[in-house]
Design a protein around this motif. Structure first.
Motif, mmCIF file in Angstrom:
data_model
loop_
_atom_site.group_PDB
_atom_site.id
_atom_site.type_symbol
_atom_site.label_atom_id
_atom_site.label_comp_id
_atom_site.label_asym_id
_atom_site.label_seq_id
_atom_site.Cartn_x
_atom_site.Cartn_y
_atom_site.Cartn_z
ATOM 1 N N ASP A 100 0.806 -1.227 0.000
ATOM 2 C CA ASP A 100 0.000 0.000 0.000
ATOM 3 C C ASP A 100 0.839 1.277 0.000
ATOM 4 N N HIS A 101 1.870 1.323 0.785
ATOM 5 C CA HIS A 101 2.671 2.542 0.921
ATOM 6 C C HIS A 101 3.937 2.531 0.052
ATOM 7 N N PHE A 102 4.069 1.540 -0.824
ATOM 8 C CA PHE A 102 5.240 1.427 -1.697
ATOM 9 C C PHE A 102 5.010 2.205 -2.992
ATOM 10 N N SER A 103 6.079 2.733 -3.552
ATOM 11 C CA SER A 103 5.991 3.250 -4.914
ATOM 12 C C SER A 103 5.894 2.038 -5.848
ATOM 13 N N VAL A 104 5.464 2.261 -7.070
ATOM 14 C CA VAL A 104 5.375 1.156 -8.031
ATOM 15 C C VAL A 104 6.756 0.529 -8.230
ATOM 16 N N ARG A 105 7.771 1.375 -8.365
ATOM 17 C CA ARG A 105 9.137 0.870 -8.559
ATOM 18 C C ARG A 105 9.577 -0.014 -7.391
ATOM 19 N N ASP A 106 9.323 0.436 -6.165
ATOM 20 C CA ASP A 106 9.712 -0.341 -4.989
ATOM 21 C C ASP A 106 8.913 -1.638 -4.884
ATOM 22 N N ALA A 107 7.624 -1.571 -5.174
ATOM 23 C CA ALA A 107 6.794 -2.781 -5.122
ATOM 24 C C ALA A 107 7.263 -3.811 -6.139
ATOM 25 N N VAL A 108 7.559 -3.363 -7.353
ATOM 26 C CA VAL A 108 8.045 -4.281 -8.387
ATOM 27 C C VAL A 108 9.406 -4.849 -7.986
ATOM 28 N N GLY A 109 10.272 -4.014 -7.470
ATOM 29 C CA GLY A 109 11.603 -4.473 -7.063
ATOM 30 C C GLY A 109 11.552 -5.494 -5.939
ATOM 31 N N VAL A 110 10.797 -5.162 -4.885
ATOM 32 C CA VAL A 110 10.695 -6.072 -3.745
ATOM 33 C C VAL A 110 9.969 -7.350 -4.137
ATOM 34 N N GLY A 111 8.843 -7.195 -4.825
ATOM 35 C CA GLY A 111 8.074 -8.374 -5.237
ATOM 36 C C GLY A 111 8.859 -9.288 -6.149
ATOM 37 N N THR A 112 9.560 -8.712 -7.105
ATOM 38 C CA THR A 112 10.358 -9.507 -8.043
ATOM 39 C C THR A 112 11.509 -10.200 -7.322
ATOM 40 N N GLY A 113 12.232 -9.442 -6.509
ATOM 41 C CA GLY A 113 13.373 -10.032 -5.800
ATOM 42 C C GLY A 113 12.963 -11.175 -4.887
ATOM 43 N N LEU A 114 11.924 -10.951 -4.079
ATOM 44 C CA LEU A 114 11.473 -11.999 -3.157
ATOM 45 C C LEU A 114 10.835 -13.168 -3.907
ATOM 46 N N GLY A 115 10.135 -12.874 -4.999
ATOM 47 C CA GLY A 115 9.549 -13.935 -5.811
ATOM 48 C C GLY A 115 10.622 -14.808 -6.449
ATOM 49 N N LEU A 116 11.673 -14.178 -6.964
ATOM 50 C CA LEU A 116 12.774 -14.941 -7.560
ATOM 51 C C LEU A 116 13.484 -15.798 -6.518
ATOM 52 N N GLU A 117 13.638 -15.257 -5.325
ATOM 53 C CA GLU A 117 14.261 -16.008 -4.231
ATOM 54 C C GLU A 117 13.443 -17.269 -3.924
ATOM 55 N N TRP A 118 12.131 -17.127 -3.856
ATOM 56 C CA TRP A 118 11.249 -18.263 -3.589
ATOM 57 C C TRP A 118 11.304 -19.285 -4.729
ATOM 58 N N VAL A 119 11.260 -18.797 -5.977
ATOM 59 C CA VAL A 119 11.333 -19.699 -7.137
ATOM 60 C C VAL A 119 12.672 -20.427 -7.155
ATOM 61 N N LEU A 120 13.763 -19.745 -6.845
ATOM 62 C CA LEU A 120 15.074 -20.394 -6.785
ATOM 63 C C LEU A 120 15.068 -21.501 -5.737
ATOM 64 N N ALA A 121 14.535 -21.206 -4.554
ATOM 65 C CA ALA A 121 14.491 -22.215 -3.490
ATOM 66 C C ALA A 121 13.639 -23.412 -3.906
ATOM 67 N N LEU A 122 12.480 -23.159 -4.512
ATOM 68 C CA LEU A 122 11.626 -24.252 -4.992
ATOM 69 C C LEU A 122 12.332 -25.070 -6.066
ATOM 70 N N THR A 123 13.012 -24.392 -6.969
ATOM 71 C CA THR A 123 13.748 -25.085 -8.042
ATOM 72 C C THR A 123 14.855 -25.956 -7.465
ATOM 73 N N LEU A 124 15.615 -25.413 -6.516
ATOM 74 C CA LEU A 124 16.683 -26.197 -5.895
ATOM 75 C C LEU A 124 16.117 -27.396 -5.140
ATOM 76 N N LEU A 125 14.987 -27.219 -4.476
ATOM 77 C CA LEU A 125 14.356 -28.341 -3.779
ATOM 78 C C LEU A 125 13.951 -29.423 -4.778
ATOM 79 N N TYR A 126 13.384 -29.032 -5.899
ATOM 80 C CA TYR A 126 13.005 -29.990 -6.944
ATOM 81 C C TYR A 126 14.240 -30.697 -7.505
ATOM 82 N N VAL A 127 15.285 -29.923 -7.795
ATOM 83 C CA VAL A 127 16.528 -30.510 -8.325
ATOM 84 C C VAL A 127 17.119 -31.485 -7.313
ATOM 85 N N ALA A 128 17.150 -31.105 -6.039
ATOM 86 C CA ALA A 128 17.685 -31.989 -4.993
ATOM 87 C C ALA A 128 16.863 -33.267 -4.912
#
Length: 135
Positions: A100-128
């Motif tokens: 709610d209080h984020f700029s669009v740039r900050d929301a996209v940056g935070v959302g993308t970064g944290l989303g990629l981190e989660w996808v990486l962890a899920l991918t590594l779990l699948y690979v393992a």
């Protein structure tokens, strides 16, 4: 299973049960935890206690990941990655619900970064899981 292993398992299950109770309360009903858990509401507005606890949990997870990378034992790797997937997923889900209080740039940056981190962890779990299943 010998008696020492049984006692160890019972202790691990007791710790897991207690931690589950508190963690679910904290995550699902954070306001209730803040208002109703003894002493939490007595902490100052800048909550050093909360931040140092979260930092300590992050360091514990870091230690598990480093240990998993060192020993490369299937159970240790899957266990560490499972814990990280839960952490990264809950962290990501919190933030995407609170822009709610984020700029669009900050929301996209935070959302993308944290989303990629989660996808990486899920991918590594699948690979393992796949790697150890075929080994």
């Amino acid at each position: 299973m010998n008696s020492t292993a049984k006692r160890l398992r019972a202790g691990l299950l007791a710790l897991a049960a207690l931690q589950t109770l508190v963690s679910v309360w904290q995550y699902v009903f954070p306001r209730s935890f803040y208002d109703d858990f003894p002493t939490v509401r007595l902490d100052p507005p800048y909550n050093e206690h909360l931040l140092s606890d979260v930092g300590g949990l992050g360091l514990a997870l870091t230690a598990m990941l480093f240990y998993a990378a060192r020993v490369m034992d299937r159970r240790v790797v899957v266990s560490a990655l499972t814990g990280y997937v839960v952490y990264a997923g809950t962290h990501f889900l919190f933030h995407v619900r609170h822009f709610d209080h984020f700029s669009v740039r900050d929301a996209v940056g935070v959302g993308t970064g944290l989303g990629l981190e989660w996808v990486l962890a899920l991918t590594l779990l699948y690979v393992a899981w796949r790697h150890h299943r075929t080994s």
